[in-house]
Scaffold this motif. Structure first.
Motif, PDB file in Angstrom:
ATOM      1  N   MET A   1       0.844  -1.192   0.000  1.00 38.78           N
ATOM      2  CA  MET A   1       0.000   0.000   0.000  1.00 38.78           C
ATOM      3  C   MET A   1       0.881   1.244   0.000  1.00 38.78           C
ATOM      4  O   MET A   1       1.833   1.347   0.759  1.00 38.78           O
ATOM      5  CB  MET A   1      -0.912  -0.001   1.229  1.00 38.78           C
ATOM      6  N   THR A   2       0.582   2.201  -0.869  1.00 39.53           N
ATOM      7  CA  THR A   2       1.364   3.417  -0.990  1.00 39.53           C
ATOM      8  C   THR A   2       0.989   4.410   0.098  1.00 39.53           C
ATOM      9  O   THR A   2      -0.180   4.754   0.242  1.00 39.53           O
ATOM     10  CB  THR A   2       1.156   4.063  -2.372  1.00 39.53           C
ATOM     11  N   SER A   3       1.989   4.868   0.873  1.00 37.82           N
ATOM     12  CA  SER A   3       1.730   5.841   1.930  1.00 37.82           C
ATOM     13  C   SER A   3       1.716   7.246   1.343  1.00 37.82           C
ATOM     14  O   SER A   3       2.068   7.464   0.181  1.00 37.82           O
ATOM     15  CB  SER A   3       2.805   5.738   3.006  1.00 37.82           C
ATOM     16  N   SER A   4       1.324   8.223   2.161  1.00 37.14           N
ATOM     17  CA  SER A   4       1.317   9.609   1.701  1.00 37.14           C
ATOM     18  C   SER A   4       2.730  10.076   1.366  1.00 37.14           C
ATOM     19  O   SER A   4       2.933  10.859   0.426  1.00 37.14           O
ATOM     20  CB  SER A   4       0.701  10.520   2.762  1.00 37.14           C
ATOM     21  N   LEU A   5       3.743   9.596   2.117  1.00 38.46           N
ATOM     22  CA  LEU A   5       5.120   9.956   1.801  1.00 38.46           C
ATOM     23  C   LEU A   5       5.558   9.308   0.494  1.00 38.46           C
ATOM     24  O   LEU A   5       6.261   9.928  -0.310  1.00 38.46           O
ATOM     25  CB  LEU A   5       6.055   9.550   2.939  1.00 38.46           C
ATOM     26  N   ASP A   6       5.135   8.073   0.263  1.00 43.85           N
ATOM     27  CA  ASP A   6       5.440   7.424  -1.013  1.00 43.85           C
ATOM     28  C   ASP A   6       4.882   8.237  -2.174  1.00 43.85           C
ATOM     29  O   ASP A   6       5.550   8.445  -3.195  1.00 43.85           O
ATOM     30  CB  ASP A   6       4.843   6.013  -1.051  1.00 43.85           C
ATOM     31  N   GLU A   7       3.627   8.690  -2.034  1.00 43.92           N
ATOM     32  CA  GLU A   7       3.000   9.482  -3.092  1.00 43.92           C
ATOM     33  C   GLU A   7       3.754  10.787  -3.323  1.00 43.92           C
ATOM     34  O   GLU A   7       3.944  11.216  -4.462  1.00 43.92           O
ATOM     35  CB  GLU A   7       1.543   9.769  -2.730  1.00 43.92           C
ATOM     36  N   ALA A   8       4.200  11.404  -2.239  1.00 47.18           N
ATOM     37  CA  ALA A   8       4.956  12.645  -2.370  1.00 47.18           C
ATOM     38  C   ALA A   8       6.291  12.398  -3.076  1.00 47.18           C
ATOM     39  O   ALA A   8       6.723  13.199  -3.914  1.00 47.18           O
ATOM     40  CB  ALA A   8       5.193  13.256  -0.989  1.00 47.18           C
ATOM     41  N   ILE A   9       6.947  11.278  -2.749  1.00 50.35           N
ATOM     42  CA  ILE A   9       8.212  10.940  -3.403  1.00 50.35           C
ATOM     43  C   ILE A   9       7.999  10.731  -4.894  1.00 50.35           C
ATOM     44  O   ILE A   9       8.768  11.224  -5.736  1.00 50.35           O
ATOM     45  CB  ILE A   9       8.822   9.676  -2.758  1.00 50.35           C
TER      46      ILE A   9
ATOM     47  N   LEU B   1       9.722   1.277  -2.921  1.00 50.01           N
ATOM     48  CA  LEU B   1       9.058   1.611  -4.182  1.00 50.01           C
ATOM     49  C   LEU B   1       9.729   0.929  -5.364  1.00 50.01           C
ATOM     50  O   LEU B   1       9.069   0.534  -6.327  1.00 50.01           O
ATOM     51  CB  LEU B   1       9.070   3.135  -4.386  1.00 50.01           C
ATOM     52  N   GLU B   2      11.045   0.755  -5.284  1.00 47.95           N
ATOM     53  CA  GLU B   2      11.758   0.046  -6.350  1.00 47.95           C
ATOM     54  C   GLU B   2      11.372  -1.428  -6.349  1.00 47.95           C
ATOM     55  O   GLU B   2      11.197  -2.038  -7.412  1.00 47.95           O
ATOM     56  CB  GLU B   2      13.262   0.215  -6.180  1.00 47.95           C
ATOM     57  N   ALA B   3      11.224  -2.006  -5.162  1.00 46.93           N
ATOM     58  CA  ALA B   3      10.800  -3.403  -5.067  1.00 46.93           C
ATOM     59  C   ALA B   3       9.391  -3.587  -5.619  1.00 46.93           C
ATOM     60  O   ALA B   3       9.040  -4.668  -6.105  1.00 46.93           O
ATOM     61  CB  ALA B   3      10.868  -3.863  -3.618  1.00 46.93           C
ATOM     62  N   ASP B   4       8.605  -2.505  -5.563  1.00 49.19           N
ATOM     63  CA  ASP B   4       7.239  -2.540  -6.075  1.00 49.19           C
ATOM     64  C   ASP B   4       7.170  -2.112  -7.535  1.00 49.19           C
ATOM     65  O   ASP B   4       6.085  -1.882  -8.084  1.00 49.19           O
ATOM     66  CB  ASP B   4       6.351  -1.607  -5.224  1.00 49.19           C
ATOM     67  N   SER B   5       8.357  -1.951  -8.159  1.00 52.57           N
ATOM     68  CA  SER B   5       8.469  -1.586  -9.578  1.00 52.57           C
ATOM     69  C   SER B   5       7.857  -0.217  -9.875  1.00 52.57           C
ATOM     70  O   SER B   5       7.371   0.031 -10.979  1.00 52.57           O
ATOM     71  CB  SER B   5       7.807  -2.654 -10.467  1.00 52.57           C
ATOM     72  N   ARG B   6       7.908   0.694  -8.894  1.00 51.36           N
ATOM     73  CA  ARG B   6       7.393   2.047  -9.118  1.00 51.36           C
ATOM     74  C   ARG B   6       8.513   3.013  -9.509  1.00 51.36           C
ATOM     75  O   ARG B   6       8.272   4.018 -10.165  1.00 51.36           O
ATOM     76  CB  ARG B   6       6.696   2.564  -7.851  1.00 51.36           C
ATOM     77  N   VAL B   7       9.742   2.713  -9.051  1.00 51.45           N
ATOM     78  CA  VAL B   7      10.886   3.568  -9.368  1.00 51.45           C
ATOM     79  C   VAL B   7      12.059   2.678  -9.778  1.00 51.45           C
ATOM     80  O   VAL B   7      12.054   1.467  -9.542  1.00 51.45           O
ATOM     81  CB  VAL B   7      11.295   4.461  -8.160  1.00 51.45           C
ATOM     82  N   VAL B   8      13.064   3.315 -10.376  1.00 52.97           N
ATOM     83  CA  VAL B   8      14.291   2.602 -10.755  1.00 52.97           C
ATOM     84  C   VAL B   8      15.472   3.411 -10.240  1.00 52.97           C
ATOM     85  O   VAL B   8      15.372   4.620 -10.011  1.00 52.97           O
ATOM     86  CB  VAL B   8      14.403   2.420 -12.278  1.00 52.97           C
ATOM     87  N   SER B   9      16.603   2.748 -10.055  1.00 49.00           N
ATOM     88  CA  SER B   9      17.797   3.421  -9.542  1.00 49.00           C
ATOM     89  C   SER B   9      19.004   3.103 -10.412  1.00 49.00           C
ATOM     90  O   SER B   9      19.000   2.151 -11.202  1.00 49.00           O
ATOM     91  CB  SER B   9      18.077   2.991  -8.102  1.00 49.00           C
ATOM     92  N   MET B  10      20.044   3.925 -10.273  1.00 52.84           N
ATOM     93  CA  MET B  10      21.315   3.674 -10.951  1.00 52.84           C
ATOM     94  C   MET B  10      22.429   4.254 -10.078  1.00 52.84           C
ATOM     95  O   MET B  10      22.195   5.149  -9.254  1.00 52.84           O
ATOM     96  CB  MET B  10      21.344   4.315 -12.338  1.00 52.84           C
ATOM     97  N   ILE B  11      23.607   3.721 -10.226  1.00 53.76           N
ATOM     98  CA  ILE B  11      24.749   4.198  -9.458  1.00 53.76           C
ATOM     99  C   ILE B  11      25.625   5.051 -10.368  1.00 53.76           C
ATOM    100  O   ILE B  11      26.004   4.631 -11.467  1.00 53.76           O
ATOM    101  CB  ILE B  11      25.566   3.021  -8.889  1.00 53.76           C
ATOM    102  N   ASN B  12      25.923   6.275  -9.898  1.00 48.42           N
ATOM    103  CA  ASN B  12      26.802   7.193 -10.628  1.00 48.42           C
ATOM    104  C   ASN B  12      27.983   7.507  -9.710  1.00 48.42           C
ATOM    105  O   ASN B  12      27.890   8.356  -8.830  1.00 48.42           O
ATOM    106  CB  ASN B  12      26.046   8.461 -11.004  1.00 48.42           C
TER     107      ASN B  12
ATOM    108  N   LYS C   1       9.080   5.684 -12.859  1.00 48.99           N
ATOM    109  CA  LYS C   1       8.570   5.158 -14.106  1.00 48.99           C
ATOM    110  C   LYS C   1       7.466   6.081 -14.614  1.00 48.99           C
ATOM    111  O   LYS C   1       6.674   6.600 -13.819  1.00 48.99           O
ATOM    112  CB  LYS C   1       8.056   3.732 -13.927  1.00 48.99           C
ATOM    113  N   PRO C   2       7.382   6.330 -15.919  1.00 44.31           N
ATOM    114  CA  PRO C   2       6.465   7.348 -16.450  1.00 44.31           C
ATOM    115  C   PRO C   2       5.004   7.076 -16.101  1.00 44.31           C
ATOM    116  O   PRO C   2       4.539   5.948 -16.106  1.00 44.31           O
ATOM    117  CB  PRO C   2       6.679   7.255 -17.961  1.00 44.31           C
TER     118      PRO C   2
END
Length: 358
Positions: A1-9, A52-63, A72-73
């Motif tokens: 379940m997406t929290s209010s902080l998740d939605e803001a992120i 959120l990444e585990a839920d496939s909502r965001v992606v990450s990369m190392i720079n 994700k769009p």
């Protein structure tokens, strides 16, 4: 379940279509804080991003040594929004921005700003339906019902601090200068307040607040918490205390406005008001009654008598004085005598009768 902080992120994260497509965790936290979300520390944001990444909502990369994030769009930016937004939705967002855009906390406006931008872009397109929808904003407006004064200046940072605390239900530390104290003297003392609501009246913004240190005293007949109005332009300084509060179940803004009638200013116990109107002076009350139990009669001298139960207040007096000689107060006697004394003082002050030179 997406929290209010998740939605803001998710709202602050860019997508691959944005000019800056990736953000580091500290910058995400900074943007959240800027919108009024109390994050606390960067690791908390990191945990939410990982989930959120585990839920496939965001992606990450190392720079290098920095971890960057991207959403994700989905409907977020103006370019994505324009293609999906109907003309009706566009005009609705346009009107919202025009009439209420400056009354929303940053936590809201920053999140929906892309939709405002999409609405402007949608209405600017040369589509068959665009012209009539675009023209609607120039066909409506609002004006004050009384003589317009220059409104007091309200510092944007004061409003945003109060609005954000009201939105998130957080305690405020307020230094307030009441009108009767003027601008001289020592700095106002700091008081803790719970901001419950914001109300605009006659172009002035008020905060309805509760003082948590002044609990009801049943032994003195106090059964309810006292709520007080504070004009935002009279606030000298304000900040969050760092504490949240539980919003009181017994407070309902509409009920507070209607029953307490605090925006009528200095309300008194209800009375039966009887007025006699000359000519057409009372016609407005036929369409807009002054009370639910209003009664209209004709006096023997031909004047219109209108009566009803009202709450005496400064606003009622201002309205009656605006009617001038077109109205006579028949009852209650206390109000009639008050106006009689006022008009005698005015006659003495102006010092001449009709037809005489000033």
């Amino acid at each position: 379940m997406t929290s209010s902080l998740d939605e803001a992120i998710l709202r602050v994260l860019p997508t691959e279509r944005d000019a800056v497509a990736w953000l580091p965790t500290p910058e995400i936290r900074r943007r959240l804080e800027e919108r009024g979300h109390r994050v606390g520390y960067t690791k908390k944001v990191q945990r939410h991003l990982t989930a959120l990444e585990a839920d496939s909502r965001v992606v990450s990369m190392i720079n290098g040594r920095e971890l960057l994030w991207q959403r994700k769009p989905w409907l977020h930016g103006s370019q994505e929004g324009v293609g999906l937004m109907s003309a009706s939705e566009a005009v609705a967002f346009h009107i919202l921005q025009r009439f209420a855009g400056n009354k929303l906390p940053n936590a809201v406006t920053r999140d929906i700003d892309p939709l405002f931008q999409a609405a402007e872009a949608r209405l600017s397109q040369e589509k068959a339906d665009s012209r009539i929808y675009r023209a609607w904003a120039d066909k409506i407006d609002s004006v004050d019902g009384s003589f317009t004064l220059i409104r007091p200046k309200l510092r944007p940072e004061i409003f945003q601090t109060v609005a954000t605390a009201t939105f998130f239900e957080r305690e405020l530390l307020v230094q307030y200068r009441a009108a009767y104290k003027g601008e001289q003297g020592d700095a106002p003392k700091t008081r803790k307040l719970w901001p419950l609501a914001l109300v605009e009246s006659a172009g002035v913004m008020y905060m309805v607040a509760q003082d948590p240190s002044r609990a009801p005293r049943p032994e003195k007949g106090e059964t309810e918490w006292m709520r007080t109005l504070y004009r935002l332009d009279r606030i000298r300084s304000v900040s969050e205390s760092g504490e949240s509060f539980t919003y009181p179940d017994d407070f309902k803004l509409r009920k507070y406005i209607e029953t307490q009638q605090v925006f009528d200013f200095l309300p008194e116990p209800p009375v039966r008001l009887e007025l006699a109107f000359e000519g057409n002076a009372g016609n407005q009350l036929r369409e807009s009654p002054m009370s639910k139990d209003q009664v209209i009669d004709t006096l023997p001298d031909g004047r219109t008598k209108i009566s009803g139960t009202v709450t005496p207040s400064l606003k009622l007096r201002w309205w009656l004085r605006a009617l001038g000689a077109g109205v006579e107060i028949l009852a209650p006697k206390t109000l009639r005598d008050e106006f009689a004394q006022d008009y005698l003082k005015l006659a003495e002050r102006y010092g001449h009768t009709a037809g005489e030179p000033a």
